[in-house]
Design a protein around this motif. Structure first.
Motif, PDB file in Angstrom:
ATOM      1  N   ASP A 418       0.861  -1.185   0.000  1.00 18.41           N
ATOM      2  CA  ASP A 418       0.000   0.000   0.000  1.00 18.41           C
ATOM      3  C   ASP A 418       0.897   1.234   0.000  1.00 18.41           C
ATOM      4  N   GLU A 419       0.970   1.929  -1.148  1.00 16.67           N
ATOM      5  CA  GLU A 419       1.851   3.091  -1.271  1.00 16.67           C
ATOM      6  C   GLU A 419       1.503   4.185  -0.269  1.00 16.67           C
ATOM      7  N   SER A 420       0.214   4.434  -0.080  1.00 15.31           N
ATOM      8  CA  SER A 420      -0.206   5.489   0.841  1.00 15.31           C
ATOM      9  C   SER A 420       0.218   5.164   2.265  1.00 15.31           C
ATOM     10  N   ALA A 421       0.064   3.896   2.649  1.00 17.25           N
ATOM     11  CA  ALA A 421       0.456   3.485   3.997  1.00 17.25           C
ATOM     12  C   ALA A 421       1.962   3.622   4.181  1.00 17.25           C
ATOM     13  N   LEU A 422       2.732   3.279   3.139  1.00 20.18           N
ATOM     14  CA  LEU A 422       4.187   3.383   3.244  1.00 20.18           C
ATOM     15  C   LEU A 422       4.619   4.851   3.313  1.00 20.18           C
ATOM     16  N   THR A 423       3.969   5.713   2.541  1.00 20.68           N
ATOM     17  CA  THR A 423       4.294   7.142   2.578  1.00 20.68           C
ATOM     18  C   THR A 423       4.027   7.718   3.961  1.00 20.68           C
ATOM     19  N   ALA A 424       2.881   7.343   4.556  1.00 24.77           N
ATOM     20  CA  ALA A 424       2.553   7.821   5.901  1.00 24.77           C
ATOM     21  C   ALA A 424       3.532   7.278   6.931  1.00 24.77           C
ATOM     22  N   ALA A 425       3.885   6.001   6.795  1.00 26.11           N
ATOM     23  CA  ALA A 425       4.852   5.410   7.723  1.00 26.11           C
ATOM     24  C   ALA A 425       6.217   6.069   7.576  1.00 26.11           C
ATOM     25  N   GLY A 426       6.573   6.462   6.345  1.00 24.18           N
ATOM     26  CA  GLY A 426       7.826   7.157   6.126  1.00 24.18           C
ATOM     27  C   GLY A 426       7.886   8.476   6.877  1.00 24.18           C
ATOM     28  N   ILE A 462      21.516  10.597   3.087  1.00 30.60           N
ATOM     29  CA  ILE A 462      21.012   9.518   2.229  1.00 30.60           C
ATOM     30  C   ILE A 462      21.025   8.203   2.995  1.00 30.60           C
ATOM     31  N   THR A 463      22.143   7.903   3.651  1.00 27.69           N
ATOM     32  CA  THR A 463      22.240   6.663   4.427  1.00 27.69           C
ATOM     33  C   THR A 463      21.221   6.640   5.558  1.00 27.69           C
ATOM     34  N   GLU A 464      21.091   7.753   6.265  1.00 23.90           N
ATOM     35  CA  GLU A 464      20.127   7.830   7.358  1.00 23.90           C
ATOM     36  C   GLU A 464      18.702   7.725   6.827  1.00 23.90           C
ATOM     37  N   GLY A 465      18.431   8.340   5.665  1.00 23.68           N
ATOM     38  CA  GLY A 465      17.093   8.269   5.094  1.00 23.68           C
ATOM     39  C   GLY A 465      16.698   6.859   4.712  1.00 23.68           C
ATOM     40  N   VAL A 466      17.642   6.094   4.161  1.00 22.03           N
ATOM     41  CA  VAL A 466      17.350   4.698   3.821  1.00 22.03           C
ATOM     42  C   VAL A 466      17.115   3.890   5.093  1.00 22.03           C
ATOM     43  N   ARG A 467      17.864   4.179   6.152  1.00 24.17           N
ATOM     44  CA  ARG A 467      17.621   3.489   7.427  1.00 24.17           C
ATOM     45  C   ARG A 467      16.206   3.783   7.934  1.00 24.17           C
ATOM     46  N   ARG A 468      15.778   5.027   7.811  1.00 23.17           N
ATOM     47  CA  ARG A 468      14.412   5.377   8.227  1.00 23.17           C
ATOM     48  C   ARG A 468      13.376   4.720   7.325  1.00 23.17           C
ATOM     49  N   LEU A 469      13.705   4.603   6.043  1.00 22.76           N
ATOM     50  CA  LEU A 469      12.798   3.907   5.126  1.00 22.76           C
ATOM     51  C   LEU A 469      12.671   2.442   5.516  1.00 22.76           C
ATOM     52  N   ARG A 470      13.760   1.838   5.970  1.00 26.78           N
ATOM     53  CA  ARG A 470      13.711   0.460   6.450  1.00 26.78           C
ATOM     54  C   ARG A 470      12.717   0.330   7.606  1.00 26.78           C
ATOM     55  N   THR A 471      12.744   1.301   8.519  1.00 30.13           N
ATOM     56  CA  THR A 471      11.797   1.305   9.636  1.00 30.13           C
ATOM     57  C   THR A 471      10.369   1.393   9.129  1.00 30.13           C
ATOM     58  N   ALA A 472      10.123   2.276   8.145  1.00 33.37           N
ATOM     59  CA  ALA A 472       8.776   2.428   7.595  1.00 33.37           C
ATOM     60  C   ALA A 472       8.326   1.153   6.894  1.00 33.37           C
ATOM     61  N   CYS A 473       9.231   0.541   6.129  1.00 33.08           N
ATOM     62  CA  CYS A 473       8.874  -0.705   5.436  1.00 33.08           C
ATOM     63  C   CYS A 473       8.560  -1.821   6.428  1.00 33.08           C
ATOM     64  N   ASP A 474       9.330  -1.922   7.523  1.00 35.35           N
ATOM     65  CA  ASP A 474       9.050  -2.940   8.537  1.00 35.35           C
ATOM     66  C   ASP A 474       7.642  -2.752   9.104  1.00 35.35           C
ATOM     67  N   GLU A 475       7.268  -1.495   9.333  1.00 32.78           N
ATOM     68  CA  GLU A 475       5.941  -1.219   9.893  1.00 32.78           C
ATOM     69  C   GLU A 475       4.839  -1.670   8.927  1.00 32.78           C
TER      70      GLU A 475
END
Length: 479
Positions: A418-426, A462-475
């Motif tokens: 769900d793109e919307s859910a991932l964007t919100a989690a991001g 960039i590295t920190e942003g990808v780490r945060r994206l990992r957190t959002a994807c896990d959620e």
């Protein structure tokens, strides 16, 4: 502390202290504020200007700043509900309602909340912009004889010549019009080439701003799929036959969002197919100056290989400079050039002359090629940092193509995401993302994500942003 942050903090402090002064009372002098808050005179001036814009203070040259007198009570709000009927009735007779949905554009224009990393940005981070060179160019331009006068309607001849040389082939300055940024040039081209209700062929996926422009003009976007080698000629021919369209909009170089470059064997095919259909090709050459250091020689614009006037070319300085440096060019040959010129004159008269003069000063200075070389190296470094971080932390996100130009990556998400859910989690994780749905004019084949590596401060973010994206994807993936 950044200058903008200092201005905001000082303005807030002064706002809290305004009650100490009676209406019309004088505030401390600028010098006193500089000494008290240990900030620069520029910061004080900007903070007072902000309060003046809010109607809280009044500044008087030579006298100082004073607390504004209270305004009289505001009139009660009117009733604008009648507009819902008027606006809907206006579109009732239209084949394609011209309702404007700007959401796909604003996602890359709006600044994220404080502390959120900007993976959704569509422009260079200030550290990548040639700010000193632009400031110097603007200062020199303002002193040019006639710089504040009315420019030729088509644009300054020297600037038109510069854009024509950049396109190459047989394109001349007489076939170039100066426009106020790529978005404005695209709007002019669409209005010139297609009447309301007509179909217009677009790449799929493609730039949401162009889809919004087409729909706002009452046009019907018809998608033509893109692969790693650009638009597919056989499907383009099918789309022309099925739709009867007379316009195809494409980005042959580092396409947004896929990063694809139109393959050499397809370039002539695209022009031939359009010519046989009696159609125009709008070439949006938006990031030619955002090439990466490892790209090698670039293909020429399609317009350089088009003697028959099939291509209407759009090129811009904005992406390689600043979102506020809105100078672009429209190039065309044949009768369509006069129509483009007439529409542009009616819409905006002309691009302000000081900005055109500044563009000439910038691209003619030694700082310009230095900036492009530095930018090319930095974009490659950032692209490599993002691809490495994604491979390490998010291997489940598919990256089918690593571009050698542009400022972003296009990722395919796992099935059912769900793109919307991932964007919100991001956003909750502290990173702003661009969902893929707005890039498709019809149903998308899968969920996607576009990640910009140019709008953040550097490889650390960039590295920190990808780490945060990992957190959002896990959620989202585990939810």
């Amino acid at each position: 502390m950044q200058q903008s942050s200092s201005v905001a903090e000082l303005a807030e402090q002064l706002r809290r202290e305004l009650d100490r002064y009676s209406p019309g009372g004088k505030l401390p002098s600028s010098r006193a504020l500089v000494e008290r808050f240990r900030v620069s005179p520029v910061t004080v001036s900007r903070a007072l200007a902000q309060l003046a814009a809010e109607g809280l203070v009044v500044t008087r040259p030579g006298a100082g700043a004073f607390r504004a007198r209270p305004h009289s009570a505001q009139a009660p709000a009117g009733d604008t509900s009648w507009q819902a009927v008027a606006l809907s009735a206006d579109g009732a007779a239209e084949l394609v309602p011209r309702t404007v949905d700007a959401s796909g554009v604003t996602v890359s224009l709006a600044a994220p909340p404080p502390g959120v990393l900007e993976f959704n940005g569509g422009y260079l981070h200030p550290s990548l912009q040639p700010e000193r060179a632009m400031a110097a160019a603007l200062a020199r331009a303002g002193r040019r004889p006639g710089a504040w006068g009315r420019p030729p309607l088509e644009g300054l001849p020297e600037l038109r010549e510069w854009f024509a040389r950049g396109i190459g082939g047989a394109v001349t300055a007489a076939e170039v019009l100066i426009a106020a940024g790529g978005q404005s040039a695209l709007a002019t081209a669409l209005r010139a080439l297609a009447q309301p209700g007509a179909p217009v062929l677009v790449e799929s996926p493609t730039y949401p701003g162009m889809l919004a422009l087409a729909r706002a003009a009452g046009l019907r976007p018809v998608p033509v799929p893109v692969d790693p080698d650009g638009v597919r000629p056989e499907l383009l021919a099918d789309a022309f036959r099925a739709s009867g369209a007379r316009v195809f909009v494409c980005q042959p170089l580092f396409q947004n969002p896929t990063g694809a470059v139109l393959a050499p064997g397809r370039r002539a095919e695209v022009l031939r197919i359009a010519r046989e259909a009696g159609a125009f090709v709008i070439e949006d050459d938006f990031v030619r100056r955002l090439v990466h250091a490892d790209a090698g020689p670039l293909p020429r614009p399609l317009a350089a290989d088009d003697p028959d006037g099939v291509v209407v070319h759009v090129g811009s300085l904005t992406k390689a400079t600043s979102p506020s440096f809105r100078v672009s060019a429209l190039a065309a040959r044949g009768p369509v050039l006069e129509r483009l010129r007439a529409i542009q004159v009616v819409d905006s008269f002309f691009v302000p002359r000081p900005l055109q003069e500044a563009a000439l000063e910038l691209v003619g200075s030694p700082a310009w090629p230095r900036h492009l070389r530095t930018l090319s190296a930095e974009l490659k470094t950032r692209r490599d940092a993002m691809t490495a971080a994604l491979a390490l932390h998010l291997p489940e996100l598919a990256l089918p193509h690593i571009p050698s130009g542009g400022y972003h990556l296009w990722l395919r998400l796992p099935e059912g995401t769900d793109e919307s859910a991932l964007t919100a989690a991001g956003l909750r994780a502290g990173v702003a993302l661009t969902p893929g749905r707005p890039y498709f004019s019809a149903e998308p084949p899968a969920a996607h994500l576009r990640l910009s590596f140019a709008a953040v401060a550097g490889t650390g973010e960039i590295t920190e942003g990808v780490r945060r994206l990992r957190t959002a994807c896990d959620e989202v993936f585990q939810g």
